[in-house]
Design a protein around this motif. Structure first.
Motif, PDB file in Angstrom:
ATOM      1  N   LYS A 109      26.941  33.343  26.234  1.00  0.00           N
ATOM      2  CA  LYS A 109      27.120  34.688  26.758  1.00  0.00           C
ATOM      3  C   LYS A 109      25.729  35.317  26.675  1.00  0.00           C
ATOM      4  O   LYS A 109      25.191  35.459  25.576  1.00  0.00           O
ATOM      5  CB  LYS A 109      28.097  35.398  25.818  1.00  0.00           C
ATOM      6  N   ARG A 129      27.648  30.587  30.406  1.00  0.00           N
ATOM      7  CA  ARG A 129      29.057  30.851  30.750  1.00  0.00           C
ATOM      8  C   ARG A 129      29.203  32.200  31.426  1.00  0.00           C
ATOM      9  O   ARG A 129      29.822  32.335  32.473  1.00  0.00           O
ATOM     10  CB  ARG A 129      29.913  30.788  29.483  1.00  0.00           C
ATOM     11  N   ASP A 130      28.612  33.234  30.811  1.00  0.00           N
ATOM     12  CA  ASP A 130      28.700  34.577  31.363  1.00  0.00           C
ATOM     13  C   ASP A 130      27.368  35.294  31.240  1.00  0.00           C
ATOM     14  O   ASP A 130      26.686  35.157  30.222  1.00  0.00           O
ATOM     15  CB  ASP A 130      29.757  35.406  30.614  1.00  0.00           C
ATOM     16  N   TYR A 132      25.635  39.094  31.435  1.00  0.00           N
ATOM     17  CA  TYR A 132      25.818  40.548  31.454  1.00  0.00           C
ATOM     18  C   TYR A 132      24.460  41.129  31.800  1.00  0.00           C
ATOM     19  O   TYR A 132      23.479  40.847  31.111  1.00  0.00           O
ATOM     20  CB  TYR A 132      26.311  41.036  30.086  1.00  0.00           C
ATOM     21  N   GLU A 170      30.297  44.201  24.435  1.00  0.00           N
ATOM     22  CA  GLU A 170      30.281  42.743  24.655  1.00  0.00           C
ATOM     23  C   GLU A 170      29.472  41.991  23.593  1.00  0.00           C
ATOM     24  O   GLU A 170      29.430  40.773  23.586  1.00  0.00           O
ATOM     25  CB  GLU A 170      29.748  42.412  26.051  1.00  0.00           C
ATOM     26  N   PHE A 173      25.548  38.640  21.448  1.00  0.00           N
ATOM     27  CA  PHE A 173      25.199  37.695  22.509  1.00  0.00           C
ATOM     28  C   PHE A 173      24.558  36.427  21.925  1.00  0.00           C
ATOM     29  O   PHE A 173      23.955  36.454  20.856  1.00  0.00           O
ATOM     30  CB  PHE A 173      24.243  38.365  23.492  1.00  0.00           C
TER      31      PHE A 173
END
Ligand code: SAH
Length: 238
Positions: A109, A129-130, A132, A170, A173
């Protein structure tokens, strides 16, 4: 070898070549493919970027699509390019180097500060994966999101705002990349790293040191990866 066998072999070779690349980057549909492959070889691999996944991602992402049409001819040149609003898309080598320094394996992330054109976010989206990503200038953020969505990058999450605050909801990280330059390392961002995770950030006023900061149990460990030049990180968008 018969002519037929040769022809079959030839088309198999062609097929396997195009199968290795996503459809949008075959020579028929992407007039810039050859330029991009040359950019990767001459500007990125030759300067020492070795991580296979990073090299492949740089071959895939159509950099020209992240630039205003008037500048697309220069998309694969060896330098930063204007993207409007006085901002720039970073030099391809710097994008590759910073990405390599994050040491991504595919399941992370990642937080990016400074969406800009969206190009770096596209590269990250193939390697994590993700993603932001936060951009302080609303107009740039909107253009980047449209481009990325149109190209099918679907693991990117967008926010318009001040990257100094990070993305608390979120956090933490696995990696953070800062693509505008703060004068000092933002502690808020360090606090949003997992223990053992790293942040790549250019630190300084006019010229910056590229720093790789690893969060440890009791603080940080800092390595220096060379001199760079980024636009300043600001606190007030438009
Ligand atoms: N990663 C970008 C290049 C970024 S240029 C790309 O791939 O194109 C730096 C960007 O950081 C600019 O778009 C600028 O508006 C943005 N920026 C500057 N200060 C910021 C802040 N405090 N928070 C978020 N974005 C910021």
């Amino acid at each position: 070898m018969s002519r037929l066998a040769r022809r079959v072999l030839h088309s198999v070779c062609l097929l396997s070549l195009s199968a290795a690349l996503p459809t949008e980057t075959t020579a028929q549909t992407d007039p810039y493919l050859q330029l991009r492959l040359r950019m990767v070889e001459e500007q990125i691999e030759r300067r020492g970027v070795r991580r296979h996944s990073v090299v492949e991602a740089m071959k895939q992402v159509p950099r020209h699509m992240f630039m205003p049409e008037a500048y697309r001819e220069d998309a694969y040149a060896d330098g930063p390019q204007p993207i409007g609003d006085g901002q720039t898309i970073s030099q391809p080598y710097i994008v590759a180097l910073m990405t390599e320094l994050l040491e991504l394996d595919g399941d992370e992330k990642v937080l990016e500060i400074g969406t800009g054109s969206g190009y770096q976010a596209a590269v990250l989206s193939l390697l994590a994966r993700d993603v932001y990503t936060i951009e302080i200038r609303a107009k740039l953020a909107e253009t980047a999101r449209l481009t990325l969505e149109e190209l099918g990058y679907d693991n990117i999450h967008y926010r318009v705002g001040d990257g100094y605050a990070g993305w608390v909801e979120e956090a933490p990280f696995d990696a953070i990349i800062v693509t505008a330059a703060p004068v000092e390392v933002p502690q808020t961002l360090v606090d949003q790293l997992k223990i053992g995770a790293r942040m790549v950030v250019p630190v300084g006023r006019y010229f910056q040191d590229l720093q790789v900061i690893t969060r440890t149990e009791d603080g940080v460990q800092t390595e220096f990866a060379g001199g760079v030049r980024f636009v300043p990180m600001i606190t007030d968008g438009d």
